[in-house]
Every structure is written in C-alpha cells, then in structure tokens.
Design an enzyme around this catalytic site. Structure first.
Site, PDB file in Angstrom:
ATOM      1  N   TRP A  94     -26.931  14.233   7.934  1.00  0.00           N
ATOM      2  CA  TRP A  94     -27.263  12.852   8.302  1.00  0.00           C
ATOM      3  C   TRP A  94     -27.642  12.075   7.068  1.00  0.00           C
ATOM      4  O   TRP A  94     -28.266  12.600   6.141  1.00  0.00           O
ATOM      5  CB  TRP A  94     -28.434  12.800   9.290  1.00  0.00           C
TER       6      TRP A  94
ATOM      7  N   HIS B  60     -25.750   9.125   0.934  1.00  0.00           N
ATOM      8  CA  HIS B  60     -26.621   9.871   1.853  1.00  0.00           C
ATOM      9  C   HIS B  60     -26.095  11.255   2.219  1.00  0.00           C
ATOM     10  O   HIS B  60     -26.071  11.643   3.389  1.00  0.00           O
ATOM     11  CB  HIS B  60     -26.849   9.050   3.131  1.00  0.00           C
TER      12      HIS B  60
ATOM     13  N   GLU C 185     -25.700   6.878  -4.936  1.00  0.00           N
ATOM     14  CA  GLU C 185     -26.803   7.799  -4.676  1.00  0.00           C
ATOM     15  C   GLU C 185     -26.410   8.880  -3.689  1.00  0.00           C
ATOM     16  O   GLU C 185     -25.647   8.648  -2.756  1.00  0.00           O
ATOM     17  CB  GLU C 185     -27.977   6.999  -4.111  1.00  0.00           C
TER      18      GLU C 185
ATOM     19  N   ARG D 162     -29.317  -2.805  -2.733  1.00  0.00           N
ATOM     20  CA  ARG D 162     -28.509  -1.730  -2.167  1.00  0.00           C
ATOM     21  C   ARG D 162     -27.746  -2.313  -0.988  1.00  0.00           C
ATOM     22  O   ARG D 162     -28.331  -3.033  -0.172  1.00  0.00           O
ATOM     23  CB  ARG D 162     -29.394  -0.579  -1.689  1.00  0.00           C
TER      24      ARG D 162
ATOM     25  N   ARG E  10     -34.380  10.620  -8.658  1.00  0.00           N
ATOM     26  CA  ARG E  10     -35.012   9.845  -7.591  1.00  0.00           C
ATOM     27  C   ARG E  10     -36.313  10.467  -7.069  1.00  0.00           C
ATOM     28  O   ARG E  10     -36.826  10.046  -6.041  1.00  0.00           O
ATOM     29  CB  ARG E  10     -34.037   9.715  -6.421  1.00  0.00           C
TER      30      ARG E  10
ATOM     31  N   GLU F  43     -34.191  12.190  -4.011  1.00  0.00           N
ATOM     32  CA  GLU F  43     -35.295  11.765  -3.131  1.00  0.00           C
ATOM     33  C   GLU F  43     -35.810  12.918  -2.287  1.00  0.00           C
ATOM     34  O   GLU F  43     -36.974  12.918  -1.899  1.00  0.00           O
ATOM     35  CB  GLU F  43     -34.852  10.612  -2.238  1.00  0.00           C
TER      36      GLU F  43
ATOM     37  N   TYR G 205     -24.712   5.319   8.476  1.00  0.00           N
ATOM     38  CA  TYR G 205     -26.020   5.417   7.824  1.00  0.00           C
ATOM     39  C   TYR G 205     -26.392   4.088   7.173  1.00  0.00           C
ATOM     40  O   TYR G 205     -25.551   3.409   6.591  1.00  0.00           O
ATOM     41  CB  TYR G 205     -26.034   6.509   6.719  1.00  0.00           C
TER      42      TYR G 205
ATOM     43  N   GLU H  80     -37.119   1.801  -5.914  1.00  0.00           N
ATOM     44  CA  GLU H  80     -36.695   1.358  -4.580  1.00  0.00           C
ATOM     45  C   GLU H  80     -37.878   0.704  -3.880  1.00  0.00           C
ATOM     46  O   GLU H  80     -39.009   1.173  -3.970  1.00  0.00           O
ATOM     47  CB  GLU H  80     -36.213   2.556  -3.756  1.00  0.00           C
TER      48      GLU H  80
ATOM     49  N   ASP I 168     -25.791   4.081  -1.244  1.00  0.00           N
ATOM     50  CA  ASP I 168     -26.308   5.410  -0.924  1.00  0.00           C
ATOM     51  C   ASP I 168     -25.292   6.170  -0.078  1.00  0.00           C
ATOM     52  O   ASP I 168     -24.991   5.775   1.043  1.00  0.00           O
ATOM     53  CB  ASP I 168     -27.631   5.250  -0.132  1.00  0.00           C
TER      54      ASP I 168
HETATM   55  C1  CS2 Z   1     -32.729   6.613   2.038  1.00  0.00           C
HETATM   56  C2  CS2 Z   1     -33.967   6.830   2.844  1.00  0.00           C
HETATM   57  O1  CS2 Z   1     -33.931   4.903   0.980  1.00  0.00           O
HETATM   58  C3  CS2 Z   1     -33.073   5.779   0.820  1.00  0.00           C
HETATM   59  O2  CS2 Z   1     -32.480   6.015  -0.232  1.00  0.00           O
HETATM   60  O3  CS2 Z   1     -32.113   7.804   1.645  1.00  0.00           O
HETATM   61  O4  CS2 Z   1     -34.195   5.685   3.602  1.00  0.00           O
HETATM   62  C4  CS2 Z   1     -33.938   8.035   3.775  1.00  0.00           C
HETATM   63  O5  CS2 Z   1     -32.903   7.878   4.716  1.00  0.00           O
HETATM   64  C5  CS2 Z   1     -35.289   8.134   4.480  1.00  0.00           C
HETATM   65  O6  CS2 Z   1     -36.303   8.145   3.515  1.00  0.00           O
HETATM   66  C6  CS2 Z   1     -35.354   9.388   5.320  1.00  0.00           C
HETATM   67  O7  CS2 Z   1     -36.632   9.488   5.911  1.00  0.00           O
HETATM   68 MG    MG Z   2     -31.323   7.691  -0.257  1.00  0.00          MG
END
Ligand code: CS2
Ligand code: MG
Length: 402
Positions: A402, A212, A236, A147, A283, A262, A159, A339, A210
């Site tokens: 965020w 995010h 992602e 990534r 995810r 996630e 991010y 991941e 990502d």
């Molecule tokens: C991120 C995470 O790994 C990822 O895909 O989205 O690191 C996420 O920011 C954290 O798990 C938040 O606690």
């Molecule tokens: Mg993520």
C-alpha cells in the site's frame, strides 16, 4: 538530577497520537512523539511495560547512555515499534536538555546553518486537472516545493489522493480498508501529470512525487526515465527498500533524484543506499529513527556521500516530531527539504508550538527545548480511536504494497 516519572498520553484529535512525557526531580519535563500509524497501541505497551520502569531514577542528562541502554539492552534490536519508543525517549530527553540549558534545540546541536527550512506540501486531485489546481493553490500559499499525486484512471483509490485538500489522513476504519492497484495504469498516467504541471507552472517550482513502494525496480526505472524531462526534485519510495541493492538498477537507468527512508528505523536500513550513492535524499525522521541522537548519525553518514536529508513529515507524525525536526533541519549541514503536511487546527490546539510557516518555509522558534508542548486537559477530550492504514491488492487479488 533524576527521572521521577514517565507516562504515555494517547489522544485522537481527528487522528491518534502517542506522546511520552518524562518528568524530572527538578520540575523540568520533556515530551517525545511515539506515534506509529495503525500500530499506536503496540508502542504504548512497549513503552509502559518495558521501557518506562527502567527509566525511573536514571539521570536525564545522560541522553547517549540511555539511548545505548534502550538499544543494546533490548537484545531484540531495531524495528518500528522498538525504535519509535527509543525515539520518543530520546526526543523528550533533548527537550529537557534544552530547557535546562535555556536554549532552543538547534543551538545545542551546533547552531543555525540556515535562516529557514524549505518545506513541501501535498497537492492532490481526483484527476490531472484537479491536481493542477491543487498545485496552484499551494503556489498561492507561498510553497516553492509541492508533492503532486493524482487519481489514476481505472484505479479507485490511488495512493495520495486525500479525502479533502489541505489535510491527508490515510488511516481509517477499525480494520484495514482494501484498495486495488495496477502499476501499468499508474505508469501510463503519471508522466502526463508532470508534463501538464511543467507546461502550466514552468520550472520555477520544485515538484516531488511519491511512488509509495508500489513499483518493481525496473518499473521504477521506467518512471524515473519518463519523468526526466520534468526535472523532479525527487521520486520517493520508488521500490520497497529492504533490498537496498535494488536501487542500483533504478540508478542505472535514470537521473531522476531518488528519496527513501520514511519507514527506516536505524542507520542500518540506509547504510548501503548511502555508501553506494544509490539515493539522493534520506527520509528518516525523529520519531522513527532513534530520535535526534540517531538521526544525527544518519545525517553525518549521508553527508560523506553528498546525500541530503528530506525528513518525512506526514500528519501521522505529531507536531512534536515536526518541532524537533525543524531544530534538526535548522542545524544539519546537508539539509535537503522538510515534508510538511499541515496538521488540523484541532491537533495544533492539543500541541501548542512556536514554529511557523512563512514564504514556503518553516521557522523553528527560540523557546528552550524543541518548542512544542501538550495540553493534557484538551488531549483527554479525544480518546483513542482504532484506525488502520489501508492494504492494497493487485487486480487479480495478489497482495501488494500500500
Ligand atoms: C507518505 C505518508 O508523506 C508521505 O511521504 O508516504 O503520508 C505515509 O503514507 C503515511 O505516513 C503512512 O502513515
Ligand atoms: Mg512517502
């Protein structure tokens, strides 16, 4: 067989982890991860006040019935706090089941579907050049999937750009830190990163990115389209997924594969995305989406629509989740990728485990259960330390994602 005792262990070897330990009247125990980054104590309270008293005296072999009891019995169904607690109970019970059977968890699920589990690491840098080097270092470590996240000119805390390289931990401070975001600057810059990455390393490696939750659907469509020449493994969290239908707009404009989930905590969060084939990878994780029991249901639904798994595996998911996830990944027929944000040595010492990294993949062990334990004496040396995920605002002060 009965559950004799159940207790929560909070430890902070560099970051907070919440662990549930369930002990039976036959001397066998199991452990589960209940960590919810930035909201850890809410899950501790949910477990200690509302779940653990109910478990005492129950038969730990009745995994499904206990799952249904905790899900339906709560009345107030779903949500990250409730489902992280349910997940921890479920994972601990599957750990006990494996130990009682003398089998590693993947054997209980249906046996091995693959020899190893392809993983992706997190390469990041303050600028494109630094990120190119970081990706190179992951390739040198043997990763076949990486990534890539990079600093964005004009954005102070983009991010995914960590403080350091191998380990990325976004939670900090006793109150959330403030960051500023600008999607226009981000959309202008990110395609340049992937053009340079493909020019430098070619197409032999999988590249992931990502978003995010930062983009609107049409902005995500723009980015997906702009990244098509670089053939990403996935883009992602392209847009917040409460409105699952939003992904249809992205789908209409781009063939870049999409991954999401996630932060999902039940199959209901993903049902429309999967059934309408609006995504390519789901995810969801052992610690967030109801443990092994529910994750299997999500994966089976996904398989009907050729959606593959790509479980979250950030540092704020403990080695217990990673261990259990690897057994799941070793079994699940529609596996995509796992991941793997490495934990620190401090964390690995608190959570001894039998999984190992080799040639860009993780291999689960043959220890009965999920193969992860907790060193309670060492855990006690790291007391809880409040830490929050940052918040993000646009440059005009508008609250953002965020
Ligand atoms: C991120 C995470 O790994 C990822 O895909 O989205 O690191 C996420 O920011 C954290 O798990 C938040 O606690
Ligand atoms: Mg993520």
């Amino acid at each position: 067989m009965k559950i004799q005792n159940a207790r929560v262990i909070v430890t902070c070897p560099g970051r907070n982890f919440v662990t549930l330990k369930i002990e039976t009247d036959q001397g066998v125990y199991g452990i589960g991860d209940a960590t919810l980054n930035g909201r850890e104590l809410s899950v501790v309270a949910y477990l200690e006040e509302h779940v653990l008293p109910c478990l005492i005296g129950m038969d730990p072999r009745r995994i499904e019935d206990i799952w249904q009891y905790l899900y339906r019995g709560a009345y107030w169904r779903r949500g990250p706090v409730t489902m992280s607690a349910v997940s921890a109970v479920d994972t601990a019970l599957w750990d006990i089941k494996g130990k009682m059977a003398g089998m590693p968890l993947y054997q209980l699920l249906g046996g091995r579907s693959r020899e190893s589990v392809m993983v992706y690491g997190h390469a990041n840098g303050a600028d494109i050049e630094e990120t190119i080097d970081a990706v190179g270092s992951y390739i040198a470590m043997g990763y076949r999937a990486i990534r890539a996240q990079t600093g964005i000119p004009g954005i102070k805390d983009a991010y995914g750009v960590g403080r350091g390289t191998l380990f990325y931990e976004p939670a900090d401070g006793t109150l959330p830190s403030n960051t500023v975001w600008d999607t226009h600057k981000y959309l202008t810059h990110v395609p340049k990163l992937f053009e340079k990455l493909r020019t430098t390393y070619g197409f032999d490696y999988h590249l992931l990115h990502d978003g995010h939750h930062r983009m609107t659907p049409i902005e995500a469509a723009q980015l997906g389209k702009a990244l098509e020449p670089y053939r990403l493994f996935w883009l992602e969290d392209a847009t917040p997924a409460e409105n699952q239908e939003a992904f249809r707009l992205i789908r209409q404009h781009t063939t870049t594969p999409l991954a999401v989930g996630e932060i999902f905590n039940t199959i209901w969060d993903a049902k429309d995305l999967i059934q309408n084939q609006l995504i390519d990878y789901i995810r969801t994780t052992v610690v967030r989406a109801g443990g092994i029991t529910h994750l299997r249901r999500i994966a089976d639904l996904a398989a009907l629509y050729q959606v593959r798994t790509g479980s979250h595996g950030a540092t704020d998911l403990s080695p217990i989740t990673m261990g259990a996830a690897l057994h799941f990944d070793t079994w699940v027929p529609n596996f995509g990728i796992q991941e793997y944000m490495r934990h620190t040595e401090e964390t690995d010492a608190v959570f001894p485990h039998d999984y190992r990294f080799e040639a860009g993949a993780l291999l689960c062990g043959e220890t009965p259960g999920h193969g992860v334990d907790i060193d309670e004496n060492l855990a006690a040396k790291y007391p809880y330390k409040p830490a929050y995920l940052p918040v993000a605002r646009l440059e005009d002060g508008t609250m953002w994602n965020w």
